[in-house]
Enzyme design. Structure first.
Site, mmCIF file in Angstrom:
data_model
loop_
_atom_site.group_PDB
_atom_site.id
_atom_site.type_symbol
_atom_site.label_atom_id
_atom_site.label_comp_id
_atom_site.label_asym_id
_atom_site.label_seq_id
_atom_site.Cartn_x
_atom_site.Cartn_y
_atom_site.Cartn_z
ATOM 1 N N TYR A 1 -69.574 31.718 -6.945
ATOM 2 C CA TYR A 1 -69.711 33.093 -6.430
ATOM 3 C C TYR A 1 -68.765 34.021 -7.191
ATOM 4 O O TYR A 1 -69.149 35.124 -7.595
ATOM 5 C CB TYR A 1 -69.393 33.109 -4.928
ATOM 6 N N SER B 1 -67.209 42.123 -5.811
ATOM 7 C CA SER B 1 -66.288 41.602 -4.785
ATOM 8 C C SER B 1 -64.924 41.419 -5.429
ATOM 9 O O SER B 1 -64.838 41.155 -6.642
ATOM 10 C CB SER B 1 -66.797 40.248 -4.285
ATOM 11 N N ASN C 1 -82.253 44.983 4.008
ATOM 12 C CA ASN C 1 -82.827 44.648 5.318
ATOM 13 C C ASN C 1 -81.771 44.228 6.332
ATOM 14 O O ASN C 1 -82.062 44.096 7.511
ATOM 15 C CB ASN C 1 -83.889 43.550 5.178
HETATM 16 N N1 LIG Z 1 -69.572 40.676 3.490
HETATM 17 C C1 LIG Z 1 -68.485 40.654 2.741
HETATM 18 O O1 LIG Z 1 -67.348 40.444 3.231
HETATM 19 C C2 LIG Z 1 -68.592 40.910 1.260
HETATM 20 C C3 LIG Z 1 -67.405 40.895 0.494
HETATM 21 C C4 LIG Z 1 -67.470 41.135 -0.863
HETATM 22 C C5 LIG Z 1 -68.694 41.408 -1.443
HETATM 23 N N2 LIG Z 1 -69.850 41.417 -0.688
HETATM 24 C C6 LIG Z 1 -71.122 41.697 -1.370
HETATM 25 O O2 LIG Z 1 -71.842 42.653 -0.633
HETATM 26 C C7 LIG Z 1 -73.245 42.520 -0.927
HETATM 27 C C8 LIG Z 1 -74.043 42.577 0.367
HETATM 28 O O3 LIG Z 1 -73.714 41.429 1.118
HETATM 29 P P1 LIG Z 1 -73.655 41.394 2.723
HETATM 30 O O4 LIG Z 1 -72.274 41.064 3.080
HETATM 31 O O5 LIG Z 1 -74.320 42.573 3.294
HETATM 32 O O6 LIG Z 1 -74.525 40.060 2.960
HETATM 33 P P2 LIG Z 1 -75.858 39.770 3.808
HETATM 34 O O7 LIG Z 1 -75.751 40.390 5.152
HETATM 35 O O8 LIG Z 1 -76.036 38.296 3.691
HETATM 36 O O9 LIG Z 1 -76.983 40.548 2.994
HETATM 37 C C9 LIG Z 1 -77.359 40.084 1.709
HETATM 38 C C10 LIG Z 1 -78.682 40.700 1.325
HETATM 39 O O10 LIG Z 1 -79.056 40.165 0.050
HETATM 40 C C11 LIG Z 1 -80.394 39.703 0.155
HETATM 41 N N3 LIG Z 1 -80.723 38.632 -0.765
HETATM 42 C C12 LIG Z 1 -80.159 37.389 -0.830
HETATM 43 N N4 LIG Z 1 -80.793 36.667 -1.758
HETATM 44 C C13 LIG Z 1 -81.761 37.441 -2.295
HETATM 45 C C14 LIG Z 1 -82.753 37.252 -3.276
HETATM 46 N N5 LIG Z 1 -82.907 36.078 -3.922
HETATM 47 N N6 LIG Z 1 -83.589 38.282 -3.564
HETATM 48 C C15 LIG Z 1 -83.472 39.458 -2.926
HETATM 49 N N7 LIG Z 1 -82.573 39.701 -1.967
HETATM 50 C C16 LIG Z 1 -81.723 38.695 -1.658
HETATM 51 C C17 LIG Z 1 -80.534 39.227 1.599
HETATM 52 O O11 LIG Z 1 -81.895 39.093 1.936
HETATM 53 P P3 LIG Z 1 -82.398 38.051 3.075
HETATM 54 O O12 LIG Z 1 -82.126 38.733 4.387
HETATM 55 O O13 LIG Z 1 -83.842 37.880 2.730
HETATM 56 O O14 LIG Z 1 -81.585 36.804 2.877
HETATM 57 C C18 LIG Z 1 -79.812 40.376 2.296
HETATM 58 O O15 LIG Z 1 -80.674 41.479 2.401
HETATM 59 C C19 LIG Z 1 -73.382 41.197 -1.690
HETATM 60 O O16 LIG Z 1 -73.561 41.467 -3.060
HETATM 61 C C20 LIG Z 1 -72.051 40.502 -1.456
HETATM 62 O O17 LIG Z 1 -71.713 39.636 -2.501
HETATM 63 C C21 LIG Z 1 -69.814 41.160 0.653
#
Ligand SMILES: NC(=O)c1ccc[n+]([C@@H]2O[C@H](COP(=O)([O-])OP(=O)(O)OC[C@H]3O[C@@H](n4cnc5c(N)ncnc54)[C@H](OP(=O)(O)O)[C@@H]3O)[C@@H](O)[C@H]2O)c1
Length: 293
Positions: free
Chosen positions: A183, A156, A30
């Site tokens: 994390y 990550s 989302n």
């Molecule tokens: N951004 C970075 O720099 C980075 C770096 C390394 C790895 N990652 C990884 O990339 C992936 C995506 O992260 P993002 O950066 O896109 O973060 P984000 O924008 O915060 O998106 C995270 C998503 O996970 C969902 N989520 C969180 N808790 C949940 C739960 N209990 N049940 C179901 N859905 C849940 C959130 O839903 P809600 O909207 O309802 O909260 C949101 O849709 C993650 O696994 C993160 O660890 C990100």
């Protein structure tokens, strides 16, 4: 110049994408990297199941994706990864559709948040690993029946900061103030999960991948105070960039014979030293016991 009569005679054909016959389930689509991934896969014609917590946020994302891509083969599945009953309900809802599953993308995750999940795991470990582990287990037969199929874990590079997994601590509320050590452990578990799946699924045409998306300006930084967050995000890559390695692992034909490996910038990369087969086997056995009760 094209001949006007030939233009008139040409029958209407909808746009054809290379993923027209591919069904994909993606968690946390989302917002952030997940939404950018879903949009790019939808543009290539995939049928997408978006498994997310919030119906209104996901329906808004689906409307935005359909408007941008003309793909309306998008479906919402309610999922809270912190609740094992919710994971069961999500898997059941998908299996009931009778659709094949060619790619499962375990994208959803939390960082920097403290607490305990409803199912009694440290918040990051329960959300980022235990919920996705159970979802994957429940969908494995459908993936096997739809083979060739793939499981893609968005991990990550922070996984390299974890020296191992304290199996008692992951059953307790977050101990550290920043929640970043926890994390790192959850992301190490994502990498180990992909590695161990590869070993267990060898020869079954279901392959697994783990990846680092880059340092991306998504909502994941929401716990960081606003002025600092704004400055930090200015130096980060976009969510579209962040989606690239997930899309590569999910679709690249040349990866069909690779499994259990770790990628960054759409290239193979060495994992952190704690990602050993022994720890992967130990984690998988523990997780199997945790999710049955
Ligand atoms: N951004 C970075 O720099 C980075 C770096 C390394 C790895 N990652 C990884 O990339 C992936 C995506 O992260 P993002 O950066 O896109 O973060 P984000 O924008 O915060 O998106 C995270 C998503 O996970 C969902 N989520 C969180 N808790 C949940 C739960 N209990 N049940 C179901 N859905 C849940 C959130 O839903 P809600 O909207 O309802 O909260 C949101 O849709 C993650 O696994 C993160 O660890 C990100």
């Amino acid at each position: 110049m094209r001949h006007p009569q030939r233009l008139l005679a040409a029958p209407y054909a909808p746009p054809v994408g290379d993923l027209d016959a591919t069904t994909i389930l993606i968690t946390g689509a989302n917002t952030g990297i997940g939404k950018a991934t879903a949009r790019a896969l939808a543009a290539r014609g995939a049928e997408l199941f978006l498994a997310c917590r919030s119906a209104p946020k996901t329906q808004a994302a689906m409307a935005e994706i359909t408007a941008a891509t003309s793909n309306d083969k998008l479906h919402f599945l309610p999922l809270d990864l912190g609740s094992l009953p919710s994971v069961h309900a999500c898997a059941d809802a998908f299996l009931t559709t009778g659709r094949p599953l060619h790619v499962l993308i375990n994208n959803a995750g939390v960082a920097g948040q403290r607490g305990l999940t409803e199912s009694g795991f440290e918040l990051a470990f329960g959300t980022n690993f235990v919920g996705p582990f159970l979802l994957t287990q429940l969908l494995l037969d459908r993936l096997r029946d739809s083979a060739p199929a793939r499981i893609v874990n968005v991990a990550s590079d922070a996984h390299s900061n974890a020296k191992g997994i304290d199996f008692a601590a992951v059953r307790q509320p977050t101990k550290s103030r920043t929640a970043l050590p926890e994390y790192a452990v959850s992301k190490l578990a994502n990498v180990l999960h992909a590695q161990e799946l590869a070993r267990r699924l060898d020869g079954q045409q279901v392959t697994s991948y783990a990846l680092h998306p880059g340092v991306i300006a998504s909502d994941i930084w929401r716990e960081i105070p606003w002025p600092i967050r704004r400055l930090m995000k200015m130096g980060m890559r976009s969510t579209n960039d962040g989606a690239k390695t997930t899309i590569y692992c999910s679709t690249a034909p040349e990866l069909v014979s690779e499994s259990g490996l770790y990628y960054e910038r759409s290239q193979r990369k060495r994992t952190g030293s704690a990602a050993t087969p022994e720890l992967g086997r130990a984690l998988f056995s523990r997780a199997e016991a945790w999710v049955v009760g």
